[in-house]
Design an enzyme around this catalytic site. Sequence first.
Site, PDB file in Angstrom:
ATOM      1  N   PRO A   1      36.607 -15.993   6.587  1.00 14.64           N
ATOM      2  CA  PRO A   1      36.051 -16.538   5.346  1.00 14.64           C
ATOM      3  C   PRO A   1      34.638 -16.035   5.092  1.00 14.64           C
ATOM      4  O   PRO A   1      33.929 -15.665   6.017  1.00 14.64           O
ATOM      5  CB  PRO A   1      36.045 -18.047   5.592  1.00 14.64           C
ATOM      6  CG  PRO A   1      35.941 -18.186   7.071  1.00 14.64           C
ATOM      7  CD  PRO A   1      36.701 -17.012   7.641  1.00 14.64           C
ATOM      8  N   ASP A   2      34.254 -16.027   3.818  1.00 10.42           N
ATOM      9  CA  ASP A   2      32.872 -15.670   3.512  1.00 10.42           C
ATOM     10  C   ASP A   2      32.004 -16.913   3.693  1.00 10.42           C
ATOM     11  O   ASP A   2      32.445 -17.925   4.208  1.00 10.42           O
ATOM     12  CB  ASP A   2      32.745 -15.063   2.111  1.00 10.42           C
ATOM     13  CG  ASP A   2      33.097 -16.048   1.010  1.00 10.42           C
ATOM     14  OD1 ASP A   2      33.203 -17.259   1.295  1.00 10.42           O
ATOM     15  OD2 ASP A   2      33.251 -15.618  -0.138  1.00 10.42           O
ATOM     16  N   PHE A   3      30.771 -16.847   3.231  1.00 11.33           N
ATOM     17  CA  PHE A   3      29.830 -17.903   3.570  1.00 11.33           C
ATOM     18  C   PHE A   3      29.524 -18.884   2.471  1.00 11.33           C
ATOM     19  O   PHE A   3      29.265 -20.044   2.733  1.00 11.33           O
ATOM     20  CB  PHE A   3      28.521 -17.263   4.058  1.00 11.33           C
ATOM     21  CG  PHE A   3      28.695 -16.731   5.437  1.00 11.33           C
ATOM     22  CD1 PHE A   3      28.307 -17.463   6.528  1.00 11.33           C
ATOM     23  CD2 PHE A   3      29.334 -15.527   5.642  1.00 11.33           C
ATOM     24  CE1 PHE A   3      28.537 -16.997   7.800  1.00 11.33           C
ATOM     25  CE2 PHE A   3      29.566 -15.057   6.901  1.00 11.33           C
ATOM     26  CZ  PHE A   3      29.169 -15.787   7.988  1.00 11.33           C
ATOM     27  N   ARG A   4      29.582 -18.428   1.244  1.00 13.00           N
ATOM     28  CA  ARG A   4      29.074 -19.284   0.179  1.00 13.00           C
ATOM     29  C   ARG A   4      30.159 -19.896  -0.692  1.00 13.00           C
ATOM     30  O   ARG A   4      29.858 -20.581  -1.653  1.00 13.00           O
ATOM     31  CB  ARG A   4      28.071 -18.492  -0.670  1.00 13.00           C
ATOM     32  CG  ARG A   4      26.809 -18.215   0.117  1.00 13.00           C
ATOM     33  CD  ARG A   4      25.869 -17.276  -0.599  1.00 13.00           C
ATOM     34  NE  ARG A   4      24.628 -17.106   0.138  1.00 13.00           N
ATOM     35  CZ  ARG A   4      24.484 -16.289   1.182  1.00 13.00           C
ATOM     36  NH1 ARG A   4      25.502 -15.577   1.598  1.00 13.00           N
ATOM     37  NH2 ARG A   4      23.336 -16.194   1.811  1.00 13.00           N
TER      38      ARG A   4
ATOM     39  N   ASN B   1      28.222  -6.946   7.167  1.00  9.41           N
ATOM     40  CA  ASN B   1      29.121  -7.634   8.090  1.00  9.41           C
ATOM     41  C   ASN B   1      28.887  -7.234   9.546  1.00  9.41           C
ATOM     42  O   ASN B   1      28.526  -6.102   9.835  1.00  9.41           O
ATOM     43  CB  ASN B   1      30.578  -7.357   7.708  1.00  9.41           C
ATOM     44  CG  ASN B   1      30.876  -7.820   6.290  1.00  9.41           C
ATOM     45  OD1 ASN B   1      30.244  -8.738   5.791  1.00  9.41           O
ATOM     46  ND2 ASN B   1      31.829  -7.177   5.656  1.00  9.41           N
TER      47      ASN B   1
ATOM     48  N   ASP C   1      31.491  -7.974  11.717  1.00 16.70           N
ATOM     49  CA  ASP C   1      32.838  -8.130  12.270  1.00 16.70           C
ATOM     50  C   ASP C   1      33.405  -6.838  12.850  1.00 16.70           C
ATOM     51  O   ASP C   1      34.434  -6.852  13.519  1.00 16.70           O
ATOM     52  CB  ASP C   1      33.805  -8.706  11.227  1.00 16.70           C
ATOM     53  CG  ASP C   1      33.789  -7.931   9.912  1.00 16.70           C
ATOM     54  OD1 ASP C   1      33.655  -6.690   9.956  1.00 16.70           O
ATOM     55  OD2 ASP C   1      33.906  -8.566   8.858  1.00 16.70           O
TER      56      ASP C   1
ATOM     57  N   HIS D   1      22.992  -5.750   9.231  1.00 15.67           N
ATOM     58  CA  HIS D   1      22.729  -6.966  10.002  1.00 15.67           C
ATOM     59  C   HIS D   1      23.200  -6.844  11.443  1.00 15.67           C
ATOM     60  O   HIS D   1      23.487  -7.835  12.114  1.00 15.67           O
ATOM     61  CB  HIS D   1      23.360  -8.175   9.303  1.00 15.67           C
ATOM     62  CG  HIS D   1      22.744  -8.455   7.971  1.00 15.67           C
ATOM     63  ND1 HIS D   1      23.408  -9.065   6.930  1.00 15.67           N
ATOM     64  CD2 HIS D   1      21.506  -8.169   7.496  1.00 15.67           C
ATOM     65  CE1 HIS D   1      22.602  -9.148   5.883  1.00 15.67           C
ATOM     66  NE2 HIS D   1      21.454  -8.613   6.200  1.00 15.67           N
TER      67      HIS D   1
ATOM     68  N   CYS E   1      12.949  -7.972  35.067  1.00 14.74           N
ATOM     69  CA  CYS E   1      13.169  -8.822  33.896  1.00 14.74           C
ATOM     70  C   CYS E   1      14.425  -9.669  34.082  1.00 14.74           C
ATOM     71  O   CYS E   1      15.425  -9.204  34.617  1.00 14.74           O
ATOM     72  CB  CYS E   1      13.311  -7.966  32.632  1.00 14.74           C
ATOM     73  SG  CYS E   1      13.472  -8.919  31.108  1.00 14.74           S
TER      74      CYS E   1
END
Length: 377
Positions: free
Chosen positions: A45-48, A119, A121, A138, A175
Amino acid sequence: GQGKGKGKSAASLSIADIAVGLGRLQYRRVIVMSGAGVSTSSGIPDFRTPGTGLYDNLRQYRIPEPTAIFDIDFFGHNPRPFFTLAKELYPGRYAPNPVHHFIRLLQDKGLLLRNYTQNIDGLERLAGVRPGKLVEAHGSFSTASCTRCKAKQDLKEVKAAIFEDKIPRCKHKYCTGVVKPDIVFFGEDLPQRFHSLQLPDFSHCDLLIIMGTSLEVEPFASLVTLPRFDVPRVLINREVVGPFKRSRQRLTDVVATGDLVEIVRSMAEQAGWLSELEGLGTEEREEGRDAAQEQPQDSKENISLVLRSVSQDSETASIVSEQELESSRKETNSDAEKKLCSAISALTLDSDAPSTKGSKGNWHVEEAFADLKSEKK
């Protein structure tokens, strides 16, 4: 009228004209901008979208900040919720759909200059779009780094740790920082590749196709302003967004609203590519079915654990009760649970980080080598 697949511009340029032009190789430097909407047909699904997006689904669990899992400060405080969710969402669960295959087809025809995607994904890569042709604005799961010393990490070891429910730790001698996939979180800048390629790419493109994005996330959304004014900008989306909503558009703007798969299939047919488009999907569908059969059966328990962990770890949060969790399990007994678990893999992150735009004069040579190296790997 701007109907399904039949959007007209002020210059009467239609989506059919664009498709025919592609078939005639009229456009040879095509840039595709893609968002979460291109992956919805793959089950992500998308986000908005009200009621189905990640943010809406997280609100039902009374988490005051649905984005906390993807906030770098919260991650530094408690990385476990993200890794529990990442285990559910690791690339390989979903198969590319015809929209991804259409981008691959543009590449195979020698027409794709670049695919800028929001995306994470990995479905463009799975569809066969070469890394050199991708700008994953992203980030992605394809690499991982230490959040402390920034050293690159062995991806197999990171994935193994995630699937063993362990927190991946840096392997550098001095580290012990937490390692995460190179996905852009809130509070992080976008990859340098995004900044260095955008100006040369968009100044050279002769067609821009924008698909499945709300054009609300900066600095990604501003890319649509970069092409020359005589370059057609084609919006293929569920709804009209961004600058395409204005009454005074560019003369070469084209809008096609509706189901992305239907529109893309129609374009492929008009370009004379339909059989090739369908051929690209056959293998992925087989792989997708195999992957689906191997999925773990405990996704409901895992997502509940994530949500409870976030709720209890946030200072201002309400504790999610067992009763509420049980109620949510019953309500999401079908595909809704899977949708909530999978939403991050189409993650479109709002980034307030300043965009340090820039390009290098010798980008042609550098990018050619970068493409070659990435494709050899």
